[in-house]
Design an enzyme around this catalytic site. Structure first.
Site, PDB file in Angstrom:
ATOM      1  N   ARG A  55       0.848  -1.208   0.000  1.00 38.48           N
ATOM      2  CA  ARG A  55       0.000   0.000   0.000  1.00 38.48           C
ATOM      3  C   ARG A  55       0.879   1.252   0.000  1.00 38.48           C
ATOM      4  O   ARG A  55       1.464   1.617   1.024  1.00 38.48           O
ATOM      5  CB  ARG A  55      -0.888  -0.015   1.247  1.00 38.48           C
ATOM      6  CG  ARG A  55      -1.767   1.216   1.410  1.00 38.48           C
ATOM      7  CD  ARG A  55      -2.923   1.255   0.438  1.00 38.48           C
ATOM      8  NE  ARG A  55      -3.811   0.108   0.603  1.00 38.48           N
ATOM      9  CZ  ARG A  55      -4.629  -0.330  -0.379  1.00 38.48           C
ATOM     10  NH1 ARG A  55      -4.672   0.278  -1.548  1.00 38.48           N
ATOM     11  NH2 ARG A  55      -5.395  -1.390  -0.163  1.00 38.48           N
ATOM     12  N   ARG A  78       1.926  -6.724  -9.648  1.00 38.91           N
ATOM     13  CA  ARG A  78       2.286  -6.075  -8.380  1.00 38.91           C
ATOM     14  C   ARG A  78       2.544  -7.073  -7.251  1.00 38.91           C
ATOM     15  O   ARG A  78       2.978  -6.667  -6.174  1.00 38.91           O
ATOM     16  CB  ARG A  78       1.226  -5.055  -7.963  1.00 38.91           C
ATOM     17  CG  ARG A  78      -0.155  -5.632  -7.678  1.00 38.91           C
ATOM     18  CD  ARG A  78      -1.126  -4.547  -7.215  1.00 38.91           C
ATOM     19  NE  ARG A  78      -2.433  -5.096  -6.866  1.00 38.91           N
ATOM     20  CZ  ARG A  78      -3.356  -4.460  -6.171  1.00 38.91           C
ATOM     21  NH1 ARG A  78      -3.133  -3.241  -5.724  1.00 38.91           N
ATOM     22  NH2 ARG A  78      -4.524  -5.005  -5.897  1.00 38.91           N
ATOM     23  N   HIS A 149       0.250   3.242 -10.478  1.00 34.63           N
ATOM     24  CA  HIS A 149      -0.734   3.618  -9.453  1.00 34.63           C
ATOM     25  C   HIS A 149      -0.059   4.478  -8.371  1.00 34.63           C
ATOM     26  O   HIS A 149       0.005   4.102  -7.201  1.00 34.63           O
ATOM     27  CB  HIS A 149      -1.284   2.323  -8.859  1.00 34.63           C
ATOM     28  CG  HIS A 149      -2.529   2.449  -8.049  1.00 34.63           C
ATOM     29  ND1 HIS A 149      -2.674   3.359  -7.036  1.00 34.63           N
ATOM     30  CD2 HIS A 149      -3.683   1.759  -8.103  1.00 34.63           C
ATOM     31  CE1 HIS A 149      -3.876   3.204  -6.489  1.00 34.63           C
ATOM     32  NE2 HIS A 149      -4.507   2.241  -7.119  1.00 34.63           N
ATOM     33  N   ASP A 194     -12.905   8.545  -6.752  1.00 32.09           N
ATOM     34  CA  ASP A 194     -12.389   7.405  -7.521  1.00 32.09           C
ATOM     35  C   ASP A 194     -12.880   7.571  -8.959  1.00 32.09           C
ATOM     36  O   ASP A 194     -13.986   7.167  -9.297  1.00 32.09           O
ATOM     37  CB  ASP A 194     -12.916   6.097  -6.885  1.00 32.09           C
ATOM     38  CG  ASP A 194     -12.190   4.870  -7.424  1.00 32.09           C
ATOM     39  OD1 ASP A 194     -11.366   5.022  -8.352  1.00 32.09           O
ATOM     40  OD2 ASP A 194     -12.439   3.762  -6.912  1.00 32.09           O
ATOM     41  N   GLU A 251      -2.914   8.418 -11.247  1.00 31.62           N
ATOM     42  CA  GLU A 251      -2.411   7.235 -11.928  1.00 31.62           C
ATOM     43  C   GLU A 251      -2.397   7.436 -13.447  1.00 31.62           C
ATOM     44  O   GLU A 251      -3.419   7.789 -14.033  1.00 31.62           O
ATOM     45  CB  GLU A 251      -3.309   6.032 -11.594  1.00 31.62           C
ATOM     46  CG  GLU A 251      -3.510   5.859 -10.087  1.00 31.62           C
ATOM     47  CD  GLU A 251      -4.632   4.888  -9.748  1.00 31.62           C
ATOM     48  OE1 GLU A 251      -4.825   3.906 -10.486  1.00 31.62           O
ATOM     49  OE2 GLU A 251      -5.320   5.116  -8.733  1.00 31.62           O
TER      50      GLU A 251
HETATM   51  O1  G6P Z   1      -6.829  -1.624  -2.827  1.00 30.56           O
HETATM   52  P1  G6P Z   1      -6.261  -1.735  -4.213  1.00 30.56           P
HETATM   53  O2  G6P Z   1      -6.546  -3.073  -4.838  1.00 30.56           O
HETATM   54  O3  G6P Z   1      -4.803  -1.436  -4.238  1.00 30.56           O
HETATM   55  O4  G6P Z   1      -6.985  -0.651  -5.103  1.00 30.56           O
HETATM   56  C1  G6P Z   1      -6.927   0.703  -4.745  1.00 30.56           C
HETATM   57  C2  G6P Z   1      -7.707   1.565  -5.738  1.00 30.56           C
HETATM   58  O5  G6P Z   1      -7.102   1.487  -6.998  1.00 30.56           O
HETATM   59  C3  G6P Z   1      -7.646   2.317  -8.040  1.00 30.56           C
HETATM   60  O6  G6P Z   1      -7.336   3.637  -7.837  1.00 30.56           O
HETATM   61  C4  G6P Z   1      -9.122   2.094  -8.198  1.00 30.56           C
HETATM   62  O7  G6P Z   1      -9.697   3.078  -9.043  1.00 30.56           O
HETATM   63  C5  G6P Z   1      -9.839   2.096  -6.877  1.00 30.56           C
HETATM   64  O8  G6P Z   1     -11.183   1.681  -7.067  1.00 30.56           O
HETATM   65  C6  G6P Z   1      -9.151   1.180  -5.888  1.00 30.56           C
HETATM   66  O9  G6P Z   1      -9.826   1.193  -4.650  1.00 30.56           O
END
Ligand code: G6P
Length: 286
Positions: A55, A78, A149, A194, A251
């Site tokens: 994260r 990832r 991301h 989002d 992103e």
């Molecule tokens: O929790 P993750 O799988 O890393 O995803 C984190 C985020 O990624 C992107 O930005 C998506 O648009 C979100 O909908 C999602 O919550």
């Protein structure tokens, strides 16, 4: 049973005080220090266990975005260990960390294609370039989505603005993908945001108090802007309390129109982050 230990991060010094730190696990950029400050957010509660995405930093999303596909959420790239390639430590102007990932049994199980992917991280004196490349090593064409991301560190999400998307419609993933008209204002964050913006081939600017960062992309047509907001963040075990206030994800993405590669063809998409001066000139309309 404890998860297997991850490979030790690689550290590279660039020109000036630039310094990056990346893990071969996910080819994941963990830290970008530049001009006296850490510029990326890495959650202190990030899980560093095999199979779990980290994260923060810059997760590499490939070959699918989110749940738009049958494979693991945001793709397998990832959560697999890439091969680190050695860089030339003698020349800080050409500083680069590189990683490679080729198809293997684990990838073909989810996505039955032969490919080679590369991630290059290049820190400059006032900038950072991150480039993802994919080559089709198969005998037939394939399609994929991808994104960098990036979790940009901010001092307070409540005063953070993303400029440059004012006149763009977007899909609101926080509202089941609803198509929304342009907001005519910089993106601000007072709850979950989002959004997927299509065809955003222009520099964006992220202002955070007096700091301003320019964000450019090459090859990636779309931009995803994400912050979970307080309520969603409270349910995320790998975010510390209040952690959502310290980052915004901007992103560089190719989500809405997947990339199609014929056998032997290659594609490259890059995100370039550039530190700029005062945010004051971007206050108008903010
Ligand atoms: O929790 P993750 O799988 O890393 O995803 C984190 C985020 O990624 C992107 O930005 C998506 O648009 C979100 O909908 C999602 O919550």
């Amino acid at each position: 049973m404890n998860a297997p230990a991850l490979p030790a991060p690689l550290i590279l010094n660039g020109p000036g005080d630039a310094r990056v730190e990346a893990s071969a696990f996910g080819a994941h950029l963990l830290s970008w220090h530049c001009r006296g400050q850490e510029r990326l957010y890495l959650s202190p509660n990030a899980g560093f266990g095999a199979g779990k995405a980290i994260r923060g930093g810059v997760p590499v999303i490939f070959p699918q975005f989110g749940e738009r596909g049958d494979g693991p959420r945001h793709g397998f790239a990832r959560t697999l260990t890439w091969e680190a390639e050695s860089a030339d430590p003698a020349d800080p102007q050409a500083a680069r960390l590189s990683f490679r990932l080729a198809d293997r049994e684990e990838t073909r199980r989810h996505w039955p294609h032969r490919f080679e992917a590369g991630l290059d991280i290049e820190p400059g004196a006032d900038r950072l370039r991150i480039a993802l490349s994919v080559r089709n090593r198969d005998r037939s064409a394939f399609e994929f989505s991808a994104a960098l991301h990036t979790y940009l560190a901010v001092s307070d999400i409540a005063t953070t603005l993303v400029h440059g998307l004012e006149d763009r419609p977007y899909l609101d993933s926080a509202q089941a993908g609803a198509a929304c008209p342009p907001s005519d204002a910089p993106v601000r964050f007072d709850g979950e945001v989002d959004r997927i913006y299509a065809d955003t081939r222009r520099p964006l600017r992220i202002t955070d108090g007096e700091q301003m960062l320019r964000c450019e992309a090459e090859g990636f047509a779309d931009t995803v802007v994400w912050n979970p907001g307080e309520a969603l963040a409270a349910g995320m075990a790998d975010l510390a309390p209040g952690g959502h206030r310290r980052f915004v994800c901007v992103e560089a993405a190719q989500v809405l129109r997947p990339v199609r590669l014929e056998p032997g063809e290659a594609w490259t998409g890059a995100q370039i982050l550039i530190l700029e001066g005062s945010a004051a000139q971007y206050r108008i309309g903010g």
